[in-house]
Design a protein around this motif. Structure first.
Motif, PDB file in Angstrom:
ATOM      1  N   UNK A  41       0.919  -1.224   0.084  1.00 36.11           N
ATOM      2  CA  UNK A  41       0.122  -0.680   0.049  1.00 36.11           C
ATOM      3  C   UNK A  41       0.715   1.239   0.672  1.00 36.11           C
ATOM      4  N   UNK A  42       0.570   2.510  -0.891  1.00 31.91           N
ATOM      5  CA  UNK A  42       1.284   3.339  -0.894  1.00 31.91           C
ATOM      6  C   UNK A  42       0.339   4.737  -0.290  1.00 31.91           C
ATOM      7  N   UNK A  81       9.372  -5.546   1.561  1.00 38.55           N
ATOM      8  CA  UNK A  81       8.493  -5.313   1.099  1.00 38.55           C
ATOM      9  C   UNK A  81       8.089  -3.329   1.625  1.00 38.55           C
ATOM     10  N   UNK A  82       8.055  -3.043   2.815  1.00 44.36           N
ATOM     11  CA  UNK A  82       8.063  -1.707   3.683  1.00 44.36           C
ATOM     12  C   UNK A  82       9.380  -1.625   3.119  1.00 44.36           C
ATOM     13  N   UNK A  83      11.057  -1.638   2.655  1.00 41.83           N
ATOM     14  CA  UNK A  83      12.234  -1.340   2.242  1.00 41.83           C
ATOM     15  C   UNK A  83      11.671  -1.118   0.789  1.00 41.83           C
ATOM     16  N   UNK A  84      10.967  -2.083  -0.141  1.00 40.36           N
ATOM     17  CA  UNK A  84      10.749  -1.438  -1.439  1.00 40.36           C
ATOM     18  C   UNK A  84       9.912   0.517  -1.876  1.00 40.36           C
ATOM     19  N   UNK A  85       8.744  -0.117  -1.262  1.00 40.98           N
ATOM     20  CA  UNK A  85       7.824   1.079  -1.275  1.00 40.98           C
ATOM     21  C   UNK A  85       8.975   2.467  -0.383  1.00 40.98           C
ATOM     22  N   UNK A  86       9.805   2.421   0.474  1.00 38.92           N
ATOM     23  CA  UNK A  86      10.161   3.004   1.588  1.00 38.92           C
ATOM     24  C   UNK A  86      11.235   3.956   0.032  1.00 38.92           C
ATOM     25  N   UNK A  87      11.786   2.894  -0.415  1.00 34.32           N
ATOM     26  CA  UNK A  87      12.788   3.372  -1.774  1.00 34.32           C
ATOM     27  C   UNK A  87      12.296   3.959  -3.091  1.00 34.32           C
ATOM     28  N   UNK A 137       4.449  10.877   0.035  1.00 36.15           N
ATOM     29  CA  UNK A 137       4.143   9.637  -0.110  1.00 36.15           C
ATOM     30  C   UNK A 137       4.481   7.979   1.344  1.00 36.15           C
ATOM     31  N   UNK A 138       3.922   7.797   1.989  1.00 31.59           N
ATOM     32  CA  UNK A 138       3.953   6.993   3.056  1.00 31.59           C
ATOM     33  C   UNK A 138       3.895   6.589   3.092  1.00 31.59           C
ATOM     34  N   UNK A 139       4.909   5.569   3.162  1.00 33.75           N
ATOM     35  CA  UNK A 139       5.871   4.355   2.911  1.00 33.75           C
ATOM     36  C   UNK A 139       5.339   3.482   3.795  1.00 33.75           C
ATOM     37  N   UNK A 140       5.295   3.984   5.123  1.00 30.45           N
ATOM     38  CA  UNK A 140       5.478   3.135   6.621  1.00 30.45           C
ATOM     39  C   UNK A 140       4.430   2.692   6.575  1.00 30.45           C
TER      40      UNK A 140
END
Length: 308
Positions: A148-149, A205-211, A239-242
């Motif tokens: 989710x983004x 998944x979390x790390x990918x969204x952050x990148x 863009x809340x990747x958290x």
């Protein structure tokens, strides 16, 4: 039937839902004073969207946000099963994130069926929040099956700016083979959901969204921020990747919001995402569901692995 008092908002109403007996209370109580929307209307809404809503929350520990006296009154988050929970409500007990040796636990409800959804709505749980991971029949925690983004605008930016950023995110994820689907949040911004494999842990998944968020911030620094610091957010879209952290939950698609108006988290088409985009209320969500079907049905199918 219970005898009504001056404080009552109509008599108790016993109903049977999927073979389960539930006593509905205070159906005439106004939960959204600005529109006069009652608890009975809230229950009718959740009944109308039950099938697609249950599909996106099933097997996910449910956090509720409750407004017993309506959106102008007291509000509280609830994770544990409340006193008086029917014995037939499925639940799972999980360790509290960060607790020492799993000594602290929370017992969450799991919504499987219409009866569970009606029970939750009867408690004035207007907002339903879930993680992106699921649990198995015996309570084992499974890897997330969706990314989710969350797009959160900082004034004077608003939903049109979120729409612009959503298209950027869509293009970037597509480059990695991920297909995302937009949902206006019913509050200020929106979310994008992409099905993933369910075979990578949440930290991947979390790390990918952050990148991805940081990459888009570098590409469009005047429009996008990946940092939570409020001083950096005016006029930009966070863009809340958290939200992909295993400890976080996100408003469920089709959930109502406890705002002034009875808006709901609404699946949208990509063609709608332009500078005229607005939030939708509960009646519009039902109308669209009848006309277009469930725009998020695709989330039921596994997606690709995210790059590591």
């Amino acid at each position: 039937m219970a005898r009504a008092s001056k404080a009552d908002h109509g008599p108790d109403t016993p109903v049977e839902v999927d073979g389960r007996r539930i006593v509905l209370r205070n159906l005439d109580k106004v939960l959204y004073p600005a529109t006069g929307t009652t608890k009975g209307e809230v229950l009718a809404y959740y009944t109308a969207v039950a099938a697609p809503l249950l599909a996106v929350v099933r097997d996910r520990p449910l956090t509720r946000k409750r407004w017993p006296e309506g959106v102008d009154g007291l509000v509280f988050f609830e994770k544990n099963l409340p006193p008086g929970t029917p014995s037939w409500v499925r639940h799972v007990t999980l360790p509290v994130p960060g607790s020492t040796r799993a000594r602290e636990t929370i017992t969450y409800p799991l919504l499987d069926d219409m009866a569970g959804l009606v029970w939750v709505a009867n408690l004035a749980a207007l907002e339903l929040h879930v993680p992106q991971w699921t649990v198995g029949p015996r309570g084992a925690v499974h890897a997330p099956d969706r990314l989710v983004v969350d797009l959160d605008p900082g004034a004077p930016a608003g939903l049109p700016e979120c729409a612009e950023v959503a298209h950027l995110v869509r293009e970037r994820l597509a480059a990695d083979g991920l297909e995302c689907h937009p949902v206006t949040s019913g509050s200020k911004g929106m979310q994008l959901y992409a099905p993933v494999s369910g075979k990578q842990d949440a930290e991947h998944v979390h790390g990918y969204a952050r990148r991805v968020a940081e990459e888009l911030e570098r590409a469009r620094p005047k429009l996008v921020t990946s940092k939570m610091t409020k001083a950096l957010r005016p006029g930009k879209v966070l863009i809340d990747w958290s939200q992909n952290s295993p400890t976080k939950t996100t408003i469920a698609p089709y959930s109502l919001r406890g705002r002034t108006l009875p808006h709901a988290a609404a699946p949208r088409t990509w063609d709608e995402l332009d500078d005229t985009l607005v939030q939708l209320d509960h009646s519009e969500v039902v109308e669209r569901l009848h006309a277009d079907g469930d725009l998020l049905a695709v989330l039921a199918e596994p997606g690709p692995r995210v790059p590591v």
